[in-house]
Write a protein that holds these residues in place. Sequence first.
Motif, PDB file in Angstrom:
ATOM      1  N   MET A  63      -7.138  33.472 -87.005  1.00 20.29           N
ATOM      2  CA  MET A  63      -7.173  32.869 -85.680  1.00 20.29           C
ATOM      3  C   MET A  63      -5.899  33.125 -84.895  1.00 20.29           C
ATOM      4  O   MET A  63      -5.912  33.200 -83.685  1.00 20.29           O
ATOM      5  N   ALA A  64      -4.782  33.254 -85.623  1.00 24.86           N
ATOM      6  CA  ALA A  64      -3.494  33.482 -84.954  1.00 24.86           C
ATOM      7  C   ALA A  64      -2.983  34.870 -85.288  1.00 24.86           C
ATOM      8  O   ALA A  64      -2.966  35.270 -86.450  1.00 24.86           O
ATOM      9  N   THR A  65      -2.551  35.610 -84.276  1.00 24.63           N
ATOM     10  CA  THR A  65      -2.045  36.964 -84.449  1.00 24.63           C
ATOM     11  C   THR A  65      -0.786  37.128 -83.613  1.00 24.63           C
ATOM     12  O   THR A  65      -0.405  36.242 -82.863  1.00 24.63           O
ATOM     13  N   GLY A  66      -0.146  38.315 -83.740  1.00 24.59           N
ATOM     14  CA  GLY A  66       0.937  38.618 -82.814  1.00 24.59           C
ATOM     15  C   GLY A  66       2.259  38.933 -83.464  1.00 24.59           C
ATOM     16  O   GLY A  66       2.352  39.253 -84.647  1.00 24.59           O
ATOM     17  N   VAL A  67       3.308  38.793 -82.665  1.00 30.22           N
ATOM     18  CA  VAL A  67       4.655  39.243 -83.013  1.00 30.22           C
ATOM     19  C   VAL A  67       5.329  38.287 -83.993  1.00 30.22           C
ATOM     20  O   VAL A  67       5.315  37.071 -83.802  1.00 30.22           O
ATOM     21  N   LEU A  68       5.926  38.876 -85.038  1.00 23.23           N
ATOM     22  CA  LEU A  68       6.730  38.110 -85.993  1.00 23.23           C
ATOM     23  C   LEU A  68       8.020  38.870 -86.253  1.00 23.23           C
ATOM     24  O   LEU A  68       8.015  39.895 -86.937  1.00 23.23           O
ATOM     25  N   PRO A  69       9.149  38.422 -85.699  1.00 23.66           N
ATOM     26  CA  PRO A  69      10.424  39.074 -86.009  1.00 23.66           C
ATOM     27  C   PRO A  69      10.783  38.870 -87.481  1.00 23.66           C
ATOM     28  O   PRO A  69      10.620  37.768 -88.018  1.00 23.66           O
ATOM     29  N   VAL A  70      11.249  39.935 -88.125  1.00 24.15           N
ATOM     30  CA  VAL A  70      11.661  39.874 -89.525  1.00 24.15           C
ATOM     31  C   VAL A  70      13.114  40.316 -89.603  1.00 24.15           C
ATOM     32  O   VAL A  70      13.454  41.404 -89.141  1.00 24.15           O
ATOM     33  N   ALA A  71      13.970  39.476 -90.182  1.00 23.42           N
ATOM     34  CA  ALA A  71      15.406  39.775 -90.255  1.00 23.42           C
ATOM     35  C   ALA A  71      15.797  40.126 -91.684  1.00 23.42           C
ATOM     36  O   ALA A  71      15.323  39.510 -92.641  1.00 23.42           O
ATOM     37  N   ILE A  72      16.686  41.123 -91.805  1.00 22.14           N
ATOM     38  CA  ILE A  72      17.145  41.610 -93.103  1.00 22.14           C
ATOM     39  C   ILE A  72      18.670  41.663 -93.103  1.00 22.14           C
ATOM     40  O   ILE A  72      19.281  42.046 -92.107  1.00 22.14           O
ATOM     41  N   GLY A  73      19.288  41.285 -94.217  1.00 20.98           N
ATOM     42  CA  GLY A  73      20.741  41.400 -94.354  1.00 20.98           C
ATOM     43  C   GLY A  73      21.499  40.569 -93.325  1.00 20.98           C
ATOM     44  O   GLY A  73      21.198  39.393 -93.114  1.00 20.98           O
ATOM     45  N   GLU A  74      22.485  41.200 -92.671  1.00 26.07           N
ATOM     46  CA  GLU A  74      23.305  40.476 -91.686  1.00 26.07           C
ATOM     47  C   GLU A  74      22.469  39.918 -90.545  1.00 26.07           C
ATOM     48  O   GLU A  74      22.843  38.929 -89.915  1.00 26.07           O
ATOM     49  N   ALA A  75      21.325  40.544 -90.280  1.00 28.00           N
ATOM     50  CA  ALA A  75      20.472  40.078 -89.186  1.00 28.00           C
ATOM     51  C   ALA A  75      19.920  38.680 -89.435  1.00 28.00           C
ATOM     52  O   ALA A  75      19.511  37.991 -88.492  1.00 28.00           O
ATOM     53  N   THR A  76      19.900  38.239 -90.703  1.00 34.00           N
ATOM     54  CA  THR A  76      19.399  36.887 -90.968  1.00 34.00           C
ATOM     55  C   THR A  76      20.262  35.826 -90.295  1.00 34.00           C
ATOM     56  O   THR A  76      19.804  34.713 -90.061  1.00 34.00           O
ATOM     57  N   LYS A  77      21.502  36.189 -89.972  1.00 33.95           N
ATOM     58  CA  LYS A  77      22.386  35.241 -89.288  1.00 33.95           C
ATOM     59  C   LYS A  77      21.926  34.969 -87.853  1.00 33.95           C
ATOM     60  O   LYS A  77      22.385  34.025 -87.229  1.00 33.95           O
ATOM     61  N   THR A  78      21.052  35.811 -87.332  1.00 30.72           N
ATOM     62  CA  THR A  78      20.577  35.622 -85.952  1.00 30.72           C
ATOM     63  C   THR A  78      19.343  34.738 -85.871  1.00 30.72           C
ATOM     64  O   THR A  78      18.937  34.349 -84.775  1.00 30.72           O
ATOM     65  N   VAL A  79      18.716  34.433 -87.009  1.00 27.68           N
ATOM     66  CA  VAL A  79      17.416  33.762 -86.983  1.00 27.68           C
ATOM     67  C   VAL A  79      17.477  32.414 -86.270  1.00 27.68           C
ATOM     68  O   VAL A  79      16.613  32.084 -85.450  1.00 27.68           O
ATOM     69  N   ALA A  80      18.505  31.623 -86.565  1.00 30.73           N
ATOM     70  CA  ALA A  80      18.598  30.295 -85.941  1.00 30.73           C
ATOM     71  C   ALA A  80      18.671  30.399 -84.422  1.00 30.73           C
ATOM     72  O   ALA A  80      18.114  29.558 -83.708  1.00 30.73           O
ATOM     73  N   PHE A  81      19.323  31.443 -83.922  1.00 32.32           N
ATOM     74  CA  PHE A  81      19.455  31.610 -82.476  1.00 32.32           C
ATOM     75  C   PHE A  81      18.172  32.201 -81.890  1.00 32.32           C
ATOM     76  O   PHE A  81      17.780  31.874 -80.775  1.00 32.32           O
ATOM     77  N   MET A  82      17.507  33.071 -82.659  1.00 35.50           N
ATOM     78  CA  MET A  82      16.252  33.648 -82.207  1.00 35.50           C
ATOM     79  C   MET A  82      15.178  32.574 -82.050  1.00 35.50           C
ATOM     80  O   MET A  82      14.326  32.640 -81.175  1.00 35.50           O
ATOM     81  N   MET A  83      15.212  31.569 -82.899  1.00 36.98           N
ATOM     82  CA  MET A  83      14.222  30.492 -82.826  1.00 36.98           C
ATOM     83  C   MET A  83      14.338  29.707 -81.521  1.00 36.98           C
ATOM     84  O   MET A  83      13.374  29.072 -81.088  1.00 36.98           O
ATOM     85  N   ASP A  84      15.510  29.732 -80.909  1.00 37.19           N
ATOM     86  CA  ASP A  84      15.715  29.046 -79.632  1.00 37.19           C
ATOM     87  C   ASP A  84      15.206  29.867 -78.450  1.00 37.19           C
ATOM     88  O   ASP A  84      15.153  29.361 -77.319  1.00 37.19           O
ATOM     89  N   ALA A  85      14.842  31.120 -78.684  1.00 40.44           N
ATOM     90  CA  ALA A  85      14.453  32.016 -77.587  1.00 40.44           C
ATOM     91  C   ALA A  85      13.081  31.639 -77.038  1.00 40.44           C
ATOM     92  O   ALA A  85      12.232  31.097 -77.755  1.00 40.44           O
ATOM     93  N   PRO A  86      12.824  31.935 -75.755  1.00 39.73           N
ATOM     94  CA  PRO A  86      11.491  31.689 -75.190  1.00 39.73           C
ATOM     95  C   PRO A  86      10.446  32.534 -75.911  1.00 39.73           C
ATOM     96  O   PRO A  86      10.739  33.614 -76.434  1.00 39.73           O
ATOM     97  N   LYS A  87       9.215  32.032 -75.908  1.00 43.04           N
ATOM     98  CA  LYS A  87       8.098  32.745 -76.523  1.00 43.04           C
ATOM     99  C   LYS A  87       6.965  32.866 -75.510  1.00 43.04           C
ATOM    100  O   LYS A  87       6.810  32.000 -74.658  1.00 43.04           O
ATOM    101  N   ARG A  88       6.206  33.940 -75.633  1.00 40.17           N
ATOM    102  CA  ARG A  88       5.053  34.141 -74.750  1.00 40.17           C
ATOM    103  C   ARG A  88       3.782  34.249 -75.589  1.00 40.17           C
ATOM    104  O   ARG A  88       3.753  34.992 -76.577  1.00 40.17           O
ATOM    105  N   TYR A  89       2.774  33.481 -75.203  1.00 39.73           N
ATOM    106  CA  TYR A  89       1.507  33.465 -75.926  1.00 39.73           C
ATOM    107  C   TYR A  89       0.346  33.743 -74.980  1.00 39.73           C
ATOM    108  O   TYR A  89       0.367  33.356 -73.806  1.00 39.73           O
ATOM    109  N   ARG A  90      -0.690  34.367 -75.514  1.00 35.41           N
ATOM    110  CA  ARG A  90      -2.014  34.361 -74.906  1.00 35.41           C
ATOM    111  C   ARG A  90      -2.889  33.488 -75.797  1.00 35.41           C
ATOM    112  O   ARG A  90      -2.804  33.581 -77.026  1.00 35.41           O
TER     113      ARG A  90
END
Length: 249
Positions: free
Chosen positions: A1-28
């Motif tokens: 029922m649910a599809t779409g974009v899922l950012p995946v972070a690896i290594g040092e990029a995992t440090k960005t996840v908390a800030f990415m969660m604060d970002a706006p999201k767009r849904y249909r």
Amino acid sequence: MATGVLPVAIGEATKTVAFMMDAPKRYRFGVRWGEQRDTDDAEGTVIETSQSRPAGSTVANVLPRFIGRIEQVPPAYSALKVGGERAYALARQGRPPQLAPRTVHVMSLTLTKADDDGAAFVVECGKGTYVRALARDIARAAGTVGHVSWLHRAAVGPFAEEDAKPLDKLVALGHSLALAESLLPVDAALADIPALPLTAREADRLRHGQPVPAHGAAPGRVRAIAGSRLVALAEVGAGQARPVRVFNM
């Protein structure tokens, strides 16, 4: 029922996840009229029905109520904690919790299709917004009941579906050079945060937890860089930038 974009972070990029969660999201998403379900989506049990089927003009007229900073009661089937337990766990035990309204931010909400069975929408919203609750409340405002029939996440912050890799393609690549080459740089997750250029000496100070001059940057969060290299996320205040999260690049 649910599809779409899922950012995946690896290594040092995992440090960005908390800030990415604060970002706006767009849904249909789609809403089916006439049935309210306990989960507010198609997977739940019908708990109320209505014969009312709102016209498209009626639906369009109620949408301005749901744009801006609005109060929203989260679905009972949500991951919020109530007395140390997840709300969905209580609901599955037959004890759905009474959740308090929360303030969320809806930047835009557009009706894209309407017929007797339901309607489709595009929404851009901030952290903590439940599309299922939005669908439920739009239906109520339009004089009926309803639930989310399908949901597609089109963007998370700077990551849009146009740039996404299909999951089956990534699985097929396996642990190959082609997979490594498809990775985005760490600071791709922070592209919507203003950059603060630093000298090599300032970058070294920031990496060691020391404040550096903000060079006229406005108060708030910045992406500190030295040349093309990401140094840290920093907070600007009183003319100085202080490290919030340092990256070891």
